[in-house]
Write an enzyme that holds these catalytic residues in place. Structure first.
Site, PDB file in Angstrom:
ATOM      1  N   HIS A  37       0.794  -1.112   0.062  1.00  0.00           N
ATOM      2  CA  HIS A  37      -0.033  -0.097   0.068  1.00  0.00           C
ATOM      3  C   HIS A  37       0.756   1.181   0.025  1.00  0.00           C
ATOM      4  O   HIS A  37       0.507   2.206   0.432  1.00  0.00           O
ATOM      5  CB  HIS A  37      -1.095  -0.009   1.164  1.00  0.00           C
ATOM      6  CG  HIS A  37      -0.293  -0.260   2.635  1.00  0.00           C
ATOM      7  ND1 HIS A  37      -0.003  -1.530   3.006  1.00  0.00           N
ATOM      8  CD2 HIS A  37       0.034   0.825   3.542  1.00  0.00           C
ATOM      9  CE1 HIS A  37       0.495  -1.242   4.206  1.00  0.00           C
ATOM     10  NE2 HIS A  37       0.519  -0.093   4.480  1.00  0.00           N
ATOM     11  N   ASP A  60       3.995   2.038   1.283  1.00  0.00           N
ATOM     12  CA  ASP A  60       5.082   2.531   2.259  1.00  0.00           C
ATOM     13  C   ASP A  60       6.009   1.412   2.526  1.00  0.00           C
ATOM     14  O   ASP A  60       6.619   1.510   3.560  1.00  0.00           O
ATOM     15  CB  ASP A  60       4.125   2.855   3.544  1.00  0.00           C
ATOM     16  CG  ASP A  60       3.432   1.684   4.323  1.00  0.00           C
ATOM     17  OD1 ASP A  60       3.645   0.267   3.561  1.00  0.00           O
ATOM     18  OD2 ASP A  60       2.917   1.674   5.289  1.00  0.00           O
ATOM     19  N   HIS A  84      -0.385  -1.000  11.498  1.00  0.00           N
ATOM     20  CA  HIS A  84       0.831  -0.176  11.816  1.00  0.00           C
ATOM     21  C   HIS A  84       0.671   1.082  11.901  1.00  0.00           C
ATOM     22  O   HIS A  84      -0.204   1.525  11.229  1.00  0.00           O
ATOM     23  CB  HIS A  84       2.100  -0.585  11.106  1.00  0.00           C
ATOM     24  CG  HIS A  84       2.082  -0.645   9.660  1.00  0.00           C
ATOM     25  ND1 HIS A  84       2.427  -1.464   8.645  1.00  0.00           N
ATOM     26  CD2 HIS A  84       1.633   0.359   8.775  1.00  0.00           C
ATOM     27  CE1 HIS A  84       2.222  -1.252   7.374  1.00  0.00           C
ATOM     28  NE2 HIS A  84       1.668   0.235   7.306  1.00  0.00           N
ATOM     29  N   HIS A 123      -2.330   2.567   9.549  1.00  0.00           N
ATOM     30  CA  HIS A 123      -2.732   1.914   8.428  1.00  0.00           C
ATOM     31  C   HIS A 123      -3.535   0.606   9.055  1.00  0.00           C
ATOM     32  O   HIS A 123      -2.729  -0.113   9.654  1.00  0.00           O
ATOM     33  CB  HIS A 123      -1.599   1.526   7.354  1.00  0.00           C
ATOM     34  CG  HIS A 123      -1.174   2.769   6.850  1.00  0.00           C
ATOM     35  ND1 HIS A 123       0.073   2.656   6.147  1.00  0.00           N
ATOM     36  CD2 HIS A 123      -1.301   3.923   6.529  1.00  0.00           C
ATOM     37  CE1 HIS A 123       0.551   3.798   5.760  1.00  0.00           C
ATOM     38  NE2 HIS A 123      -0.323   4.710   5.908  1.00  0.00           N
ATOM     39  N   GLU A 176      -2.623   1.525  17.991  1.00  0.00           N
ATOM     40  CA  GLU A 176      -1.900   2.258  17.051  1.00  0.00           C
ATOM     41  C   GLU A 176      -1.735   3.839  17.227  1.00  0.00           C
ATOM     42  O   GLU A 176      -0.804   4.510  16.921  1.00  0.00           O
ATOM     43  CB  GLU A 176      -2.531   2.095  15.691  1.00  0.00           C
ATOM     44  CG  GLU A 176      -2.672   0.714  15.349  1.00  0.00           C
ATOM     45  CD  GLU A 176      -1.243  -0.054  15.107  1.00  0.00           C
ATOM     46  OE1 GLU A 176      -0.204   0.521  14.777  1.00  0.00           O
ATOM     47  OE2 GLU A 176      -1.266  -1.348  15.392  1.00  0.00           O
ATOM     48  N   HIS A 223       1.372   4.856  18.954  1.00  0.00           N
ATOM     49  CA  HIS A 223       2.400   4.895  18.022  1.00  0.00           C
ATOM     50  C   HIS A 223       2.342   6.171  17.618  1.00  0.00           C
ATOM     51  O   HIS A 223       3.419   6.939  17.400  1.00  0.00           O
ATOM     52  CB  HIS A 223       2.430   3.806  17.143  1.00  0.00           C
ATOM     53  CG  HIS A 223       2.884   2.297  17.491  1.00  0.00           C
ATOM     54  ND1 HIS A 223       3.910   2.191  18.412  1.00  0.00           N
ATOM     55  CD2 HIS A 223       2.305   1.297  17.180  1.00  0.00           C
ATOM     56  CE1 HIS A 223       3.628   0.787  18.653  1.00  0.00           C
ATOM     57  NE2 HIS A 223       2.848   0.263  17.669  1.00  0.00           N
ATOM     58  N   HIS A 267       6.578   0.027  21.558  1.00  0.00           N
ATOM     59  CA  HIS A 267       5.923  -1.088  22.172  1.00  0.00           C
ATOM     60  C   HIS A 267       6.479  -1.387  23.501  1.00  0.00           C
ATOM     61  O   HIS A 267       7.511  -0.986  23.694  1.00  0.00           O
ATOM     62  CB  HIS A 267       6.163  -2.385  21.224  1.00  0.00           C
ATOM     63  CG  HIS A 267       5.482  -2.707  20.268  1.00  0.00           C
ATOM     64  ND1 HIS A 267       5.760  -3.373  19.108  1.00  0.00           N
ATOM     65  CD2 HIS A 267       4.176  -2.227  19.881  1.00  0.00           C
ATOM     66  CE1 HIS A 267       4.803  -3.273  18.053  1.00  0.00           C
ATOM     67  NE2 HIS A 267       3.671  -2.562  18.572  1.00  0.00           N
TER      68      HIS A 267
END
Lengths: 84, 376
Positions: free
Chosen positions: B67, B69, B82, B95, B118, B121, B127
């Protein structure tokens, strides 16, 4: 035939391990071949790092608990390092 | 945090839902994202507003396979999503793998849970190695959605980056109190500690509290502290009662009007069952505590200021019950939180106190702090 099947499964596990460590634990891609090594090479260190991070028993070996954890759904962001 | 500790240099962020999955109605996606944003908003000074076109700090999209990236998705299963750390352009974006089945409940992959992770992030959290944390990398499909909350590790991480939420001028805060930093792990030696449920299990004693339990062995002066889910992933948190039938090697645990039978780490087939199958009247919606008399094979169930007695041999509730706790267990508080039997005594727990009851003398012989069993 069953022996070949078992061998294929082990190879498949090892390939998956390699990919998992590359994606999430910053294993250098030129570390291959590693699966036949029985010493404390970089892959064993990475397995240990992964097991410690994920809260598994740290054995440095690809035991069943480790394989099971690696197959669980997860976030694609690495646990160590950065996107490769 | 990510290497280099990237973070947003502002506290008001914009987000945009660029496209939608077909798995869910649009408003369900909107709602899941809003709820996920609120998870972080509640514990920081961050605020969010939605934009429907143009650039946004956090752009949210669903995609499959490659997609654009260099981090392609892998079809159904394994990688769910991610996200990128704070920064310009694609940084901060999320995404989701649209080959997953995105759902509002637990029948597939829960969008809210993954979105909340997500977004962590997107805000700068890396994590966590704490399995209790939202930021633990492995998806936990057993998370109790109704009781979802951030772990202390999540809260500490995000507040390290953005600080705690501002205190409203109308909100009185005692000068000696710190700003609440979110849900905390129970502390064994908290003088106010109470227990949800207590039981023996194969010679050990388990003290349940919220999502956790302490495990005390006779053979060691150490005690262990675990998540309930570590041993029994399908059990709920916040148990009401627990007791062991040693002759059957079964631990029964209760929550609301249901109970489970467990042998070791295996929840037995056919459970949970309704507590009414034990013979409780339909008016009883939960029990407070349970304790099994191992020698007499009788189990006592405590509800409010009354108790029932269950015959483990006949598997039936005995006639003549319920009776008042105060009549047969004098000295025990009118209600109990938890109970277990050990050394021939019944130990009843209420709040931060426990009452050691001698069934032969029919009296309380000692009163101690509840957490005395945890060497406090």
């Amino acid at each position: 035939y069953p022996l070949n099947g078992a061998a294929r499964k082990e190879d498949s596990n090892m390939d998956f391990l390699q990919q998992y460590l590359e994606n999430y634990y910053n294993l250098a891609k030129d570390t291959k071949p590693f699966v036949r090594r029985r010493d404390g090479g970089p892959v064993v260190e990475k397995i240990r790092e992964m097991q410690k991070f994920l809260g598994l028993v740290v054995t440095g070996k690809l035991d069943s608990d480790t394989v099971e954890m690696m197959h669980k759904p997860r976030c694609g962001v690495p646990d160590v390092g950065d996107f490769t | 945090t990510f290497p280099g500790v990237p973070k947003w240099r502002k506290t008001h962020l914009t987000y945009r839902i660029v496209d939608y999955t077909l798995d869910l109605p649009r408003d369900a996606v909107d709602s899941a994202i809003e709820k996920a944003l609120n998870v972080w908003k509640e514990v920081t000074a961050l605020t969010f507003s939605r934009t429907d076109e143009g650039e946004a700090d956090i752009k949210i999209s669903f995609a499959v396979r490659d997609h654009g990236d260099f981090s392609p998705f892998d079809g159904s299963g394994h990688v769910l999503a991610h996200a990128y750390p704070p920064g310009p352009g694609f940084y901060g974006d999320i995404h989701f793998d649209d080959d997953e089945l995105w759902v509002e409940d637990k029948s597939g992959t829960n969008l809210f849970l993954v979105a909340a992770h997500e977004l962590g992030h997107s805000l700068g959290l890396f994590h966590s190695a704490d399995p209790r944390a939202l930021m633990y990398p492995v998806y936990n499909r057993l998370t109790d959605l109704a009781r979802f909350h951030l772990s202390q590790d999540d809260v500490d991480g995000i507040q390290f980056l953005y600080g705690p939420p501002p205190v409203s001028p109308d909100e009185p805060v005692a000068p000696t109190e710190s700003v609440p930093s979110g849900p905390e792990t129970p502390a064994a030696c908290d003088p106010a500690l109470s227990f949800d449920a207590i039981s023996t299990l194969r010679g050990e004693i388990l003290f349940f509290k919220d999502r956790y339990f302490w495990r005390r062995s006779h053979w060691s002066l150490e005690f262990e502290f675990h998540l309930i889910a570590t041993f029994w992933p399908s059990l709920p948190s916040g148990l009401d009662a627990a007791y062991e039938v040693t002759s059957k090697d079964i631990l029964f645990v209760f929550k609301g009007n249901q109970f489970w039978a467990i042998r070791g780490t295996e929840v037995q087939a056919g459970y949970p069952k309704s507590i009414h199958t034990l013979g409780f009247p339909a008016t009883i919606g939960k029990i407070d505590a349970a304790v099994s008399d191992k020698e007499k094979k009788k189990t006592y169930f405590f509800v409010g200021n009354k108790y029932w007695r269950f015959d483990e041999n006949n598997q039936s509730m005995e006639q003549g019950f319920p009776r008042l706790i105060a009549d047969d267990f004098p000295g025990v508080e009118p209600e109990v939180d938890a109970a277990f039997q050990e050394f021939g005594f019944f130990y009843f727990f209420r709040g931060s106190l426990q009452f050691g009851f001698d069934p032969n003398a029919k009296m309380v012989t000692h009163t101690l702090k509840s957490n005395d069993w945890l060497y406090c």
